[in-house]
Design an enzyme around this catalytic site. Structure first.
Site, PDB file in Angstrom:
ATOM      1  N   HIS A  82     -31.036 -61.329  12.123  1.00  0.00           N
ATOM      2  CA  HIS A  82     -32.239 -61.298  12.960  1.00  0.00           C
ATOM      3  C   HIS A  82     -32.271 -62.547  13.824  1.00  0.00           C
ATOM      4  O   HIS A  82     -32.012 -63.646  13.348  1.00  0.00           O
ATOM      5  CB  HIS A  82     -33.509 -61.240  12.117  1.00  0.00           C
ATOM      6  CG  HIS A  82     -34.747 -61.235  12.966  1.00  0.00           C
ATOM      7  ND1 HIS A  82     -35.242 -60.096  13.542  1.00  0.00           N
ATOM      8  CD2 HIS A  82     -35.544 -62.249  13.385  1.00  0.00           C
ATOM      9  CE1 HIS A  82     -36.304 -60.398  14.263  1.00  0.00           C
ATOM     10  NE2 HIS A  82     -36.512 -61.699  14.187  1.00  0.00           N
ATOM     11  N   ASP A 161     -48.012 -54.929  10.024  1.00  0.00           N
ATOM     12  CA  ASP A 161     -47.413 -55.876  10.961  1.00  0.00           C
ATOM     13  C   ASP A 161     -47.464 -55.338  12.377  1.00  0.00           C
ATOM     14  O   ASP A 161     -47.753 -56.066  13.325  1.00  0.00           O
ATOM     15  CB  ASP A 161     -45.960 -56.166  10.574  1.00  0.00           C
ATOM     16  CG  ASP A 161     -45.231 -56.905  11.690  1.00  0.00           C
ATOM     17  OD1 ASP A 161     -45.569 -58.080  11.909  1.00  0.00           O
ATOM     18  OD2 ASP A 161     -44.374 -56.313  12.373  1.00  0.00           O
ATOM     19  N   ARG A 168     -51.987 -59.795  18.156  1.00  0.00           N
ATOM     20  CA  ARG A 168     -51.641 -61.202  18.381  1.00  0.00           C
ATOM     21  C   ARG A 168     -51.162 -61.414  19.800  1.00  0.00           C
ATOM     22  O   ARG A 168     -51.498 -62.404  20.456  1.00  0.00           O
ATOM     23  CB  ARG A 168     -50.579 -61.665  17.383  1.00  0.00           C
ATOM     24  CG  ARG A 168     -51.156 -61.930  15.990  1.00  0.00           C
ATOM     25  CD  ARG A 168     -50.056 -62.161  14.967  1.00  0.00           C
ATOM     26  NE  ARG A 168     -49.245 -63.318  15.292  1.00  0.00           N
ATOM     27  CZ  ARG A 168     -47.967 -63.464  14.929  1.00  0.00           C
ATOM     28  NH1 ARG A 168     -47.372 -62.520  14.224  1.00  0.00           N
ATOM     29  NH2 ARG A 168     -47.310 -64.553  15.256  1.00  0.00           N
ATOM     30  N   SER A 183     -44.344 -61.739   9.817  1.00  0.00           N
ATOM     31  CA  SER A 183     -44.028 -60.603  10.679  1.00  0.00           C
ATOM     32  C   SER A 183     -42.538 -60.265  10.618  1.00  0.00           C
ATOM     33  O   SER A 183     -42.152 -59.114  10.410  1.00  0.00           O
ATOM     34  CB  SER A 183     -44.440 -60.944  12.116  1.00  0.00           C
ATOM     35  OG  SER A 183     -44.061 -59.914  12.998  1.00  0.00           O
ATOM     36  N   LYS A 187     -40.678 -56.973   7.947  1.00  0.00           N
ATOM     37  CA  LYS A 187     -39.824 -55.904   8.480  1.00  0.00           C
ATOM     38  C   LYS A 187     -38.426 -55.969   7.883  1.00  0.00           C
ATOM     39  O   LYS A 187     -37.844 -54.964   7.491  1.00  0.00           O
ATOM     40  CB  LYS A 187     -39.748 -56.007  10.006  1.00  0.00           C
ATOM     41  CG  LYS A 187     -40.952 -55.389  10.687  1.00  0.00           C
ATOM     42  CD  LYS A 187     -40.959 -55.641  12.182  1.00  0.00           C
ATOM     43  CE  LYS A 187     -41.231 -57.110  12.476  1.00  0.00           C
ATOM     44  NZ  LYS A 187     -41.549 -57.369  13.894  1.00  0.00           N
TER      45      LYS A 187
END
Lengths: 443, 443
Positions: A82, A161, A168, A183, A187
């Site tokens: 990620h 989320d 947000r 967040s 995931k």
């Protein structure tokens, strides 16, 4: 527990209990908390801060607000990468095939671009027919067949989320490390992983522009991954200039396919280097390589011997994409677009690049989204031809804009030209990876 | 200006410009700001605070978000009283007729009760037929005819405040002095006043429980009134016990009519004293009395000679209320209700009263609202029979509950009994008014 009581506690700087945080996340999911109550609490969290215990509780509650995928029937270690996002950051498309070729299954759930940062899903959709909306079953099948699959966050994955993130973005409450951690990790933990490598960007094109913030985020992410039983490591990588040569959607896929095909070029050497490094570290975390050094060699060999490219090709076919772009990547460069040279504003050396300005320029000509519901023009983009440390002169282009109209070029030209800061002395290049965070101390 | 930019500035502790605050209030009115954006900014304001300049800008923008009434055709000084609310706080119904009888026009826009505090509109609606939803024209006509009128905040008066206040109640962002000032003053300034007397409560039944907070609020209110050209003064008055004898709606109207009729009783002496004091100070501010001492005498005489009561009777008739309750106030005490004595928990002296608990108990048996859309039972209420400093024993009732059912009594009985803190030594009574704030120094 009334929403007001929980909100008031955080407003006054208190620490929320696990039960209070669960009540909040449950309220987000069952809609008993109104949007304005969610956003009031989120703002109080951003200003007052969150403890590690609160951060873990939010991560856990958001993770368990939806489905946690189960790939136990796939008899391979499961790993993923990620990135916190940047400009020209396209390594997912190179890493997933490399790692899959080495026997690690990659269930990659990606996002779309927003603002100056691109999103993997938008890039993949530049391949005609490529389906990024797989069902859980299709996702499973594609991974089983070719070792990796790339899809979007379904309504079943961390729905809390999804809802909170959208709020947000609209309420200026994105910059808050514990909420970013919750967040991202809610995931990623839903992917049922064994190993996770995180690429935390730092510099002018990164979400976190200072090394201090990037390191703090990286440490919090690694700590959370490990706490939830996933072997996790983070690298801090340079985003003080665009990564590689291309910024855009189709043009970034072009660069990735060239790398996967083993084509070498100085202008995308950093994309390749970072992709190999992240792949190697993921292979070690997943337990299929003994050392990073050995893993680097294996990863590189998958690029040179064509097996990574073959994996990519298989995946494109399985996800419905047009194989023509694999066979002839030049199809990804739209020859109908205008190409406009961006000239340097002076003679000298490139001492800094306003990478955010470059990302925004590509976004503004349609390559990205200003609002979440904007349509993306997959063909437009930018070629970054000058890098920090390069000699530059008014006679040569610093970059090349691929745009739909000359009005677009007129609109962003000076923004792009001014992105290059020119000085009198050459500058040493910063390494692509400045730090590796393996086992931070809990704070 | 995008909402996110304004929100982010306050999130980071910045001071908003007049233009930014106007953009916010305009966005509230034209609905271009979503509720969740409004509540995020409000939470940031509550935590980060607001400067005096910001407070004035919000007051001004909210005032000008709607209609500002014009009573220039009424050839009298215009004055009003506003209280920050408490338990048994019913002076509006006494003050308006006194002041009107002295030649000051009173265009009183009032609110409804929420939580433990009552609201003038609910009390007035205990008079059968009384209309608190006057049009601007009807409001004008009633004032012209009898010198005062009492109505609710129309959609035209400070609509931005109406919207923001509802969100604040739902998002735990009520306690913030600058926002309270802006909310109160935007409505009061819309009345087109010459003079305004403010009754800021302090103590266990007040919104501001400490003298320090109450004084800060009073100073901010007076400063704002004067800045906007209204002769303004505030008193800090005691709310460490219910005001007067009755708490509820119909029963409070009963107490007011008795006072207006000149009936004396120790149990409502404080209601009368505070009403006379606030009336007197308003008469001086409005320029119809030379000194507070002289004004007190005039105000008192309007109660003893029956002219204040006559004004009240005129008003009830003009606003459609049933005059029978003026002729026979006993009609306001519903003899069908259960009456349950609340016993003291021990013998000794009352050293403190949890006034909030008493207000909440009356609210919980239907006399007030827990949520803004709850229906109110106008008949139920509480008679406060013991005051701070009184000798008390288990043999005597500390109070008397007027309730619909014995289940209601069972539900609140111990809450009421425990509201009386009993000690061994008698306590000196605190004066009803502890401070007068006439011309605070700007900070």
């Amino acid at each position: 527990m009334r929403p007001q009581e929980i909100i008031a506690k955080k407003r006054d700087g208190g620490e929320l209990s696990d039960a209070e945080i669960r009540a909040f996340i449950d309220g987000v999911c069952d809609k008993s908390w109104a949007d304005y109550q969610i956003s009031a609490l989120i703002m109080a969290m951003v200003i007052r801060g969150l403890s590690l215990a609160e951060q873990d509780a939010i991560t856990d509650a958001m993770l368990n607000s939806g489905e946690v995928l189960d790939f136990s029937s796939i008899n391979k270690p499961k790993g993923d990468k990620h990135s916190t996002g940047g400009v020209g950051d396209k390594t997912s498309l190179v890493i997933a095939p490399i790692v899959a070729a080495c026997g690690v299954a990659v269930p990659m759930i990606s996002g779309r671009g927003l603002g100056h940062t691109g999103g993997t899903l938008d890039k993949l959709e530049a391949i005609p027919g490529y389906n990024v909306k797989l069902t859980t079953e299709e996702f499973h099948n594609v991974i089983e067949k070719c070792g990796f699959a790339m899809t979007g966050q379904t309504a079943e994955i961390a729905p809390a989320d999804k809802k909170i993130y959208a709020l947000r973005d609209a309420t200026a409450t994105v910059p808050c490390i514990p909420l970013i951690v919750a967040s991202i990790m809610s995931k990623k933990l839903a992917e049922g992983l064994d190993a996770l490598i995180l690429d935390v960007k730092t510099g002018s094109g990164a979400f976190m522009q200072t090394l201090e913030d990037s390191t703090a985020l990286a440490e919090a992410l690694v700590l959370t991954g490990r706490k939830f039983g996933v072997r996790t490591e983070a690298v801090i990588s340079d985003m003080s200039q665009p990564l590689g040569r291309y910024v855009g959607n189709a043009v970034e896929v072009y660069e990735c396919i060239q790398i996967l095909k083993g084509e070498s070029d100085d202008s995308w050497a950093d994309t390749k280097e970072l992709s190999v490094e992240l792949s190697a570290r993921l292979l070690v975390l997943a337990g299929v390589s003994e050392s990073v050094e050995a893993a680097r060699q294996v990863a590189t060999s998958k690029l040179t011997d064509g097996t990574a490219f073959e994996k990519f090709r298989e995946n494109v076919e399985l996800q419905g994409g047009d194989l023509a772009v694999c066979d002839d990547p030049e199809l990804l460069i739209d020859r109908d677009l205008f190409r406009v040279e961006i000239k340097a504003t002076g003679d000298g050396f490139v001492t800094a690049i306003d990478t955010l300005a470059i990302g925004n320029a590509v976004c503004e000509i349609g390559g990205g989204r200003i609002r979440a519901d904007d349509k993306v023009d997959h063909a437009v983009g930018y070629e970054s031809l000058s890098r920090i440390g390069d000699k530059i002169s008014k006679a040569e282009p610093a970059g090349l804009l691929h745009c739909r109209s000359l009005e677009q070029a007129a609109f962003v030209e000076s923004q792009l030209a001014n992105a290059y800061v020119i000085g009198n002395t050459p500058q040493t290049r910063t390494p692509i990876i400045s730090q590796v965070i393996s086992s931070p101390k809990p704070k």
